[in-house]
Scaffold this motif. Structure first.
Motif, PDB file in Angstrom:
ATOM      1  N   PHE A 164       8.259  -3.753  -0.145  1.00 63.06           N
ATOM      2  CA  PHE A 164       8.021  -2.614   0.750  1.00 63.06           C
ATOM      3  C   PHE A 164       9.236  -1.683   0.805  1.00 63.06           C
ATOM      4  O   PHE A 164       9.082  -0.467   0.944  1.00 63.06           O
ATOM      5  CB  PHE A 164       7.643  -3.103   2.145  1.00 63.06           C
ATOM      6  CG  PHE A 164       6.231  -3.593   2.254  1.00 63.06           C
ATOM      7  CD1 PHE A 164       5.171  -2.692   2.218  1.00 63.06           C
ATOM      8  CD2 PHE A 164       5.950  -4.947   2.372  1.00 63.06           C
ATOM      9  CE1 PHE A 164       3.861  -3.139   2.311  1.00 63.06           C
ATOM     10  CE2 PHE A 164       4.635  -5.396   2.469  1.00 63.06           C
ATOM     11  CZ  PHE A 164       3.585  -4.497   2.439  1.00 63.06           C
ATOM     12  N   THR A 192       1.421   1.397  -2.178  1.00 63.82           N
ATOM     13  CA  THR A 192       1.413   0.752  -0.859  1.00 63.82           C
ATOM     14  C   THR A 192       0.003   0.359  -0.433  1.00 63.82           C
ATOM     15  O   THR A 192      -0.189  -0.618   0.289  1.00 63.82           O
ATOM     16  CB  THR A 192       2.057   1.678   0.198  1.00 63.82           C
ATOM     17  OG1 THR A 192       2.506   0.889   1.293  1.00 63.82           O
ATOM     18  CG2 THR A 192       1.091   2.733   0.714  1.00 63.82           C
ATOM     19  N   ASN A 201       6.329   2.322   5.759  1.00 64.55           N
ATOM     20  CA  ASN A 201       6.763   1.270   4.842  1.00 64.55           C
ATOM     21  C   ASN A 201       8.062   0.613   5.290  1.00 64.55           C
ATOM     22  O   ASN A 201       8.273  -0.584   5.066  1.00 64.55           O
ATOM     23  CB  ASN A 201       6.913   1.847   3.431  1.00 64.55           C
ATOM     24  CG  ASN A 201       5.581   1.932   2.704  1.00 64.55           C
ATOM     25  OD1 ASN A 201       5.027   0.928   2.280  1.00 64.55           O
ATOM     26  ND2 ASN A 201       5.060   3.137   2.583  1.00 64.55           N
TER      27      ASN A 201
END
Length: 403
Positions: free
Chosen positions: A160, A18, A82
């Motif tokens: 994501f 991420t 996320n």
């Protein structure tokens, strides 16, 4: 090695993915959010600044928790952040979600580093820490290229969502496999922590961490458009290049551990010098495909080799404040991320454009090289009194290699 280390590695893989996924999604984010490439690149800086500011605060707030609870809490924040990124309707809402996600980063790595050492006998702590960091390395090798491919086939939002799924797996495995433990440590007075963290050697090495990261992210943030414009590679070929760079990062992780066990500061200085040379060669070399590929692979090896040893060395040098040192060094790394992405964004928006990115990256590496030389001076100065009275006293460098 205990299976709990796998849970920590999965968490590190999710956090590493991420943190760096935006670099592979710049074209999709730019077109989907109707912003420039430089503005999309600032999503890397937003995450990094969030880590820099929030990590020490989160570390203090979670000091009364056990490390197991700290790991579960930070992974919960990661999942929520996320999910918010995946549903963000616009640029600034995505930036806010990225900052929220960043609150989990430094504290997770700090707690995971110390937990990994507690799960194994003292003689296996270095190996255990390297296994945790393999998760971060695999994020570079697999996470970013796979996320980029998914975004190309579907949308950047799906990337994501997949990272969110990794977080759920990490949370579940940690809940099952991480043993219960006491609170993170005895309460240390703020003055003592501040004194430990302001030692010249500790501060200098944190600045080295910052420069190493800035050198990496100046180029890595904009690697996709850099390869498209300078080298003329297509999007699908760039996916393979990212995988190749990830392989270099993996080798660098293994190389760094071996060099640190040999001589920490001299090897770190050599690596920073090698990074600067490779980057300066890349400025003209990026115009030729095969030269560019060879140089990028070597760059991946050299730039990543100091990362884990720097974390271990700073913790060893910090004395009475290892917990806050682990978190603060992560802040230093991520402040370097922010500086690199920001400085690179300014450069690509001017007439200097992408051709000067390797030169700017080399500049950060040269500053890091000089700082390592300064750290060697502080290390020898600090050791001198101990050598006189205690010939066998353990130096921070030896402590780092055994931590």
């Amino acid at each position: 090695m205990p299976v709990a280390l796998l849970a920590l590695a999965i968490g590190a893989f999710g956090l590493g993915t991420t943190e760096t996924i935006v670099m592979g999604l710049l074209p999709q984010l730019s077109s989907g959010l109707h912003v420039t490439i430089a503005q999309a690149g600032m999503l890397v800086s937003g995450y990094a600044i969030g880590v820099t500011i929030a990590s020490p605060l989160v570390a203090v707030l979670t000091n009364s928790l056990s490390r197991r609870d700290t790991l579960l809490l930070t992974m919960g924040i990661f999942i929520a952040g996320n999910a918010c990124s995946a549903i963000a309707p616009g640029y600034w809402s995505l930036m806010t979600a990225r900052v929220l996600t960043s609150f989990s980063h430094g504290t997770f790595y700090g707690a995971a580093s110390i937990m990994a050492g507690k799960l194994v006998p003292p003689e296996k702590r270095a190996e255990a820490l390297s296994l945790v960091y393999i998760g971060l390395t695999l994020a570079m090798i697999l996470g970013v290229p796979l996320g980029t491919v998914v975004a190309q086939l579907t949308t950047w939002r799906m990337a994501f969502w997949l990272i969110c799924g990794v977080g759920v797996v990490a949370w579940g495995t940690m809940w099952l496999w991480i043993p219960q433990d006491g609170k993170a440590g005895p309460t240390i007075r703020l003055y003592e922590q501040f004194r430990a963290m302001t030692q010249p050697l500790v501060v200098t090495m944190m600045l080295v961490s910052m420069c190493t990261s800035a050198s990496m992210f100046t180029l890595f943030t904009y690697i996709s458009p850099f390869l498209q414009i300078r080298t003329g590679l297509t999007t699908h070929v760039i996916d393979g290049v990212l995988l190749m760079i990830g392989g270099g990062l993996c080798l660098g992780n293994l190389l760094g551990g071996r060099l640190a066990d040999w001589k920490m500061l001299p090897s770190c200085a050599g690596l920073m010098g090698a990074v600067a040379i490779v980057q300066l060669l890349l400025a003209p070399g990026s115009l030729h495909v095969w030269t560019c590929l060879v140089l990028l692979f070597l760059w991946g090896v050299f730039i990543y080799a100091p990362m884990a040893p720097l974390q271990s060395y700073v913790v060893a040098c910090s004395g009475s404040a290892p917990n806050i040192a682990a978190v603060m060094n992560q802040s230093s790394f991520n402040f370097g991320n922010a500086i690199g992405a920001w400085a690179g964004g300014i450069l690509v928006g001017t007439h200097w454009s992408y051709g000067s990115l390797p030169i700017l990256s080399a500049g950060f590496a040269i500053v890091g090289f000089v700082l390592v030389l300064l750290a060697q001076y502080f290390d020898s100065r600090d050791r001198r009194p101990h050598t006189a009275g205690h010939a066998d006293a353990e130096t921070p460098e030896h402590a780092a290699s055994h931590s």
